[in-house]
Design a protein around this motif. Structure first.
Motif, PDB file in Angstrom:
ATOM      1  N   THR A   2       0.848  -1.183   0.000  1.00 51.47           N
ATOM      2  CA  THR A   2       0.000   0.000   0.000  1.00 51.47           C
ATOM      3  C   THR A   2       0.888   1.240   0.000  1.00 51.47           C
ATOM      4  OG1 THR A   2      -1.672  -1.164   1.258  1.00 51.47           O
ATOM      5  CG2 THR A   2      -1.823   1.225   1.224  1.00 51.47           C
ATOM      6  N   LEU A   3       0.624   2.161  -0.900  1.00 48.89           N
ATOM      7  CA  LEU A   3       1.380   3.405  -0.946  1.00 48.89           C
ATOM      8  C   LEU A   3       0.817   4.378   0.077  1.00 48.89           C
ATOM      9  CD1 LEU A   3       1.667   3.931  -4.798  1.00 48.89           C
ATOM     10  CD2 LEU A   3       3.432   3.124  -3.248  1.00 48.89           C
ATOM     11  N   THR A   4       1.695   5.080   0.765  1.00 51.97           N
ATOM     12  CA  THR A   4       1.262   6.062   1.748  1.00 51.97           C
ATOM     13  C   THR A   4       0.598   7.255   1.062  1.00 51.97           C
ATOM     14  OG1 THR A   4       3.065   5.374   3.187  1.00 51.97           O
ATOM     15  CG2 THR A   4       2.008   7.455   3.716  1.00 51.97           C
ATOM     16  N   PHE A   5       1.183   7.714  -0.039  1.00 49.14           N
ATOM     17  CA  PHE A   5       0.626   8.839  -0.777  1.00 49.14           C
ATOM     18  C   PHE A   5       0.621   8.526  -2.268  1.00 49.14           C
ATOM     19  CE2 PHE A   5       2.108  10.798   3.150  1.00 49.14           C
ATOM     20  CZ  PHE A   5       0.946  11.446   3.545  1.00 49.14           C
ATOM     21  N   PRO A   6      -0.382   7.786  -2.731  1.00 49.79           N
ATOM     22  CA  PRO A   6      -0.410   7.421  -4.156  1.00 49.79           C
ATOM     23  C   PRO A   6      -0.460   8.631  -5.083  1.00 49.79           C
ATOM     24  CG  PRO A   6      -2.473   6.822  -3.072  1.00 49.79           C
ATOM     25  CD  PRO A   6      -1.529   7.288  -2.001  1.00 49.79           C
ATOM     26  N   GLU A  12       4.590  12.204  -9.890  1.00 47.50           N
ATOM     27  CA  GLU A  12       5.935  11.904 -10.386  1.00 47.50           C
ATOM     28  C   GLU A  12       5.863  11.265 -11.769  1.00 47.50           C
ATOM     29  OE1 GLU A  12      10.089  12.032 -10.131  1.00 47.50           O
ATOM     30  OE2 GLU A  12       8.546  13.027  -8.964  1.00 47.50           O
ATOM     31  N   GLN A  13       4.909  10.400 -11.989  1.00 46.14           N
ATOM     32  CA  GLN A  13       4.763   9.770 -13.300  1.00 46.14           C
ATOM     33  C   GLN A  13       4.388  10.797 -14.366  1.00 46.14           C
ATOM     34  OE1 GLN A  13       1.957   6.727 -12.137  1.00 46.14           O
ATOM     35  NE2 GLN A  13       3.549   5.160 -12.074  1.00 46.14           N
ATOM     36  N   ARG A  14       3.598  11.787 -14.006  1.00 46.92           N
ATOM     37  CA  ARG A  14       3.216  12.828 -14.975  1.00 46.92           C
ATOM     38  C   ARG A  14       4.380  13.775 -15.269  1.00 46.92           C
ATOM     39  NH1 ARG A  14      -1.473  13.264 -11.711  1.00 46.92           N
ATOM     40  NH2 ARG A  14      -0.729  15.272 -10.940  1.00 46.92           N
ATOM     41  N   ARG A  15       5.302  13.909 -14.338  1.00 49.25           N
ATOM     42  CA  ARG A  15       6.442  14.823 -14.519  1.00 49.25           C
ATOM     43  C   ARG A  15       7.499  14.262 -15.459  1.00 49.25           C
ATOM     44  NH1 ARG A  15       8.734  17.233  -9.014  1.00 49.25           N
ATOM     45  NH2 ARG A  15      10.273  15.681  -9.512  1.00 49.25           N
ATOM     46  N   SER A  63      11.575  18.734  -4.018  1.00 51.96           N
ATOM     47  CA  SER A  63      10.465  19.585  -4.431  1.00 51.96           C
ATOM     48  C   SER A  63       9.121  18.872  -4.383  1.00 51.96           C
ATOM     49  CB  SER A  63      10.711  20.124  -5.839  1.00 51.96           C
ATOM     50  OG  SER A  63      10.795  19.068  -6.777  1.00 51.96           O
ATOM     51  N   ILE A  64       9.111  17.572  -4.583  1.00 49.96           N
ATOM     52  CA  ILE A  64       7.841  16.836  -4.589  1.00 49.96           C
ATOM     53  C   ILE A  64       7.168  16.891  -3.213  1.00 49.96           C
ATOM     54  CG2 ILE A  64       8.767  14.547  -4.059  1.00 49.96           C
ATOM     55  CD1 ILE A  64       6.784  13.503  -6.251  1.00 49.96           C
ATOM     56  N   LEU A  65       7.944  17.053  -2.158  1.00 50.62           N
ATOM     57  CA  LEU A  65       7.358  17.112  -0.820  1.00 50.62           C
ATOM     58  C   LEU A  65       6.558  18.384  -0.582  1.00 50.62           C
ATOM     59  CD1 LEU A  65      10.170  15.547   1.386  1.00 50.62           C
ATOM     60  CD2 LEU A  65       8.171  14.457   0.368  1.00 50.62           C
TER      61      LEU A  65
END
Length: 103
Positions: A2-6, A12-15, A63-65
């Motif tokens: 389970t991902l904590t923050f899907p 990230e995939q869109r970037r 930066s993602i955070l």
């Protein structure tokens, strides 16, 4: 798992373009023998879990955070805290892709 923050994974995939998309575009541009080379670079080594968690809390170099609220960031820190032991050296790595092709 389970991902904590899907939502962060989706962001990230869109970037980033997929390897398949980069290869396709290089071939459209006339390149041949396209190869993707994946490398791991050690970003930083932490001698303690506390040092890592402090840096995550400061969002330094990540930066993602900034996509997380303060409460979500605390939840992430708590999640990581529960996964790591106190006495291990933590090696943080970044993955890079290098593209090689002939024109």
């Amino acid at each position: 798992m389970t991902l904590t923050f899907p939502n962060l994974k989706k962001l990230e995939q869109r970037r980033r373009y997929t390897g398949h998309e980069v290869k396709k575009q290089l071939e459209i541009a006339g390149f041949k023998d396209v190869q993707e080379i994946k490398l791991w670079e050690t970003r930083k080594k932490y001698t303690s879990k506390t040092d890592l968690l402090k840096e995550i809390k400061s969002r330094k170099g990540r930066s993602i955070l900034f996509e997380l609220s303060d409460a979500e960031l605390e939840e992430l820190i708590s999640h990581i805290d529960g996964k790591l032991s106190n006495d291990e050296v933590i090696e943080e790595k970044d993955r890079w892709s290098i593209w090689r092709a002939n024109k």
